[in-house]
Design an enzyme around this catalytic site. Structure first.
Site, PDB file in Angstrom:
ATOM      1  N   GLU A 140      12.699  -5.486 -16.148  1.00 35.95           N
ATOM      2  CA  GLU A 140      12.082  -4.599 -17.147  1.00 35.95           C
ATOM      3  C   GLU A 140      11.301  -3.517 -16.422  1.00 35.95           C
ATOM      4  OE1 GLU A 140       9.614  -6.605 -20.031  1.00 35.95           O
ATOM      5  OE2 GLU A 140      10.881  -8.389 -20.016  1.00 35.95           O
ATOM      6  N   GLU A 165      10.537  -1.713 -31.221  1.00 30.63           N
ATOM      7  CA  GLU A 165      10.469  -2.989 -31.936  1.00 30.63           C
ATOM      8  C   GLU A 165       9.149  -3.046 -32.696  1.00 30.63           C
ATOM      9  OE1 GLU A 165      12.142  -6.466 -29.538  1.00 30.63           O
ATOM     10  OE2 GLU A 165      11.711  -4.983 -27.975  1.00 30.63           O
ATOM     11  N   LYS A 180       6.621  -6.321 -32.967  1.00 29.42           N
ATOM     12  CA  LYS A 180       6.072  -7.010 -31.798  1.00 29.42           C
ATOM     13  C   LYS A 180       4.561  -7.174 -31.923  1.00 29.42           C
ATOM     14  CE  LYS A 180       7.456  -6.535 -27.632  1.00 29.42           C
ATOM     15  NZ  LYS A 180       7.724  -5.982 -26.290  1.00 29.42           N
ATOM     16  N   GLU A 209       2.931  -1.500 -27.552  1.00 29.74           N
ATOM     17  CA  GLU A 209       3.978  -2.516 -27.439  1.00 29.74           C
ATOM     18  C   GLU A 209       5.162  -2.253 -28.373  1.00 29.74           C
ATOM     19  OE1 GLU A 209       4.908  -5.417 -25.696  1.00 29.74           O
ATOM     20  OE2 GLU A 209       3.589  -4.404 -24.299  1.00 29.74           O
TER      21      GLU A 209
END
Length: 483
Positions: free
Chosen positions: A270, A322, A325, A333
């Protein structure tokens, strides 16, 4: 006359794997992949996401679970896949070979068939040694690896599918890259892990986030996080480090070298930069970082401790935003995607894969073009509870300090919150009531970079997230075998 021996299914699988291996022998240069997460209120159909990957010529994707819907969509795509096992599943997999056999059958063997999914890696846990976990998963990692390796061998896949353990960069530490070492309490388990990886031909997978270094330390020099030169270079003996990525990477190289594995292949599991939710998270910074990273890695320049040898692969975090999250680490995030939740490119980016610019997702099915906003004809002085309710369910992180919608004013904030909730409820008319304070409009209330979203209809949803379904399933299986 004796009959010729029949070719068994296991033999066919071995032949298939050998053919796949021969076809895959090629490129030693670094490859750019992406992380495909699915913790979202508005999940695109997996087939739409796979088309997005193919249109952008992305040939490697990392999943955080073994979502059957995603794996079915990836069948026949030719995309190389890393499937993930959540940390919560490490305990049952470490204690039961029956559970590991079952997991491999359900999530690997059934897909690695002709015209199936090209699964190359299984990520056993995700950052299980993170300091904030206080050793919660630590003892399960190596036993789970050993069980899963045996299960892959029994399925005749151990030579093709490699087990890895994505580690956070906090697994190692040092004031200078050349002095890198794993945390003292991890020395024994890291020795076991690295020996396992080496003996099975697996790379060391690490997640590196210069953004988090900048976000968490007010003294961190901002230009050192990027790749455009810095006035805060770090001198380490004969080596000079002008960016945080090289310094972090070489700290790991040094730590591996201390164990006698200085040449072990390294994959970046990542890495990326968010576009919203913090003052240093914006479109310009994200584009600058990601493009600089890609150019740096594809130049094959390498790092001071590994000149001419960049990481094997790099998986950008992430493909899509997303919006569901956890925001405990920070509001950013929910905004790591190079594409927004609906597969639309946020900024120009050349992945070095043939397309000079990102291509948007095709055939996305949106809800009608309508929004829920605060009704200007009503007294809006007492809206705190309604707004709090909306934001407790929907994503309002862009409204906070550093967010793209932070400057749209009090009424704008209310409207944004109302609309986020309304779209999450699939534009149910009653969800825009808010005791008569909301109203539906057909005029897009977006302001500048502050986008009032419209939901998508081609979503996949269920009562549990995919990994939660599997956790429940395997806990029950292990319980069955233990009683």
């Amino acid at each position: 006359m004796p009959h010729p021996p029949r070719i068994r299914a296991a033999q066919i699988r071995v032949i298939l794997v050998v053919v796949l291996l021969l076809l895959s022998v090629s490129v030693t240069e670094s490859a750019i992949g992406v992380n495909w997460g699915s913790v979202s209120f508005h999940r695109l159909k997996p087939s739409t996401v796979v088309d997005l990957l193919k249109d952008n010529k992305i040939q490697k994707v990392k999943l955080f679970d073994a979502d059957p819907d995603a794996l079915k969509a990836l069948m026949g795509s030719g995309i190389q896949v890393m499937v993930g096992i959540p940390n919560e599943m490490l305990a049952p997999l470490s204690s039961s070979t029956a559970a590991s056999d079952l997991w491999v059958r359900q999530n690997v063997s059934r897909y690695v068939v002709k015209g199936g999914v090209d699964i190359r890696y299984v990520a056993v846990g995700n950052e299980p040694f993170l300091t904030s976990y206080s050793g919660q998963f630590q003892s399960y990692v190596v036993p789970a690896l050993l069980n899963l390796q045996q299960s892959l061998a029994r399925a005749n896949l151990a030579g093709y599918v490699k087990l890895v353990v994505p580690c956070n960069a906090d697994a190692y530490e040092s004031s200078l890259p050349s002095q890198g070492a794993f945390r003292p309490e991890l020395t024994q388990i890291m020795t076991q892990l690295v020996q396992f990886l080496n003996s099975n031909g697996s790379p060391f997978v690490v997640n590196i986030y210069p953004f988090l270094s900048l976000y968490g330390n007010s003294d961190f020099p901002q230009d050192y996080a990027f790749f455009e030169g810095t006035s805060h270079a770090i001198t380490d003996g004969p080596n000079v480090y002008s960016n945080a990525f090289d310094g972090n990477f070489d700290t790991l190289v040094a730590a591996l070298n201390k164990m006698g594995y200085g040449q072990m292949p390294i994959v970046i599991g990542e890495i990326g930069w968010p576009t919203d939710g913090a003052s240093s998270a914006n479109l310009t910074a994200a584009r600058t970082f990601n493009q600089g990273l890609i150019n740096h890695v594809l130049s094959n320049k390498g790092t001071p401790l590994r000149p001419g040898a960049p990481p094997m692969d790099i998986y950008l975090f992430s493909l899509l935003d997303e919006g569901a999250k956890s925001v405990l680490p920070g509001n950013f995030e929910r905004h790591w995607g190079i594409f927004s939740f609906d597969g639309q490119a946020k900024y120009p980016l050349n992945l070095g894969l043939g397309n000079k610019l990102l291509k948007n997702a095709r055939n996305v099915q949106y809800l009608p073009s309508r929004w829920c906003v605060a009704n200007p004809s009503h007294d809006l002085s007492d809206l705190a509870n309604h707004m709090k309710l909306a934001c407790s369910v929907a994503d309002c992180t862009t409204l906070n300090y550093g967010g793209s919608c932070n400057g749209i004013g009090a009424k704008g904030n209310v409207s944004y919150a109302f609309n986020s909730y309304y779209q999450l409820q699939m534009q149910n008319e009653r969800s825009c009531d808010f005791d008569g304070l909301g109203m539906i409009t057909f005029l897009d209330p977006s302001v500048g970079e502050c986008r009032f979203l419209v939901g998508v209809t081609d979503t996949t949803s269920s009562g549990f997230a995919p990994y939660e379904r599997w956790i429940i399933f395997y806990v029950l299986i292990v319980w069955f075998f233990m009683v």
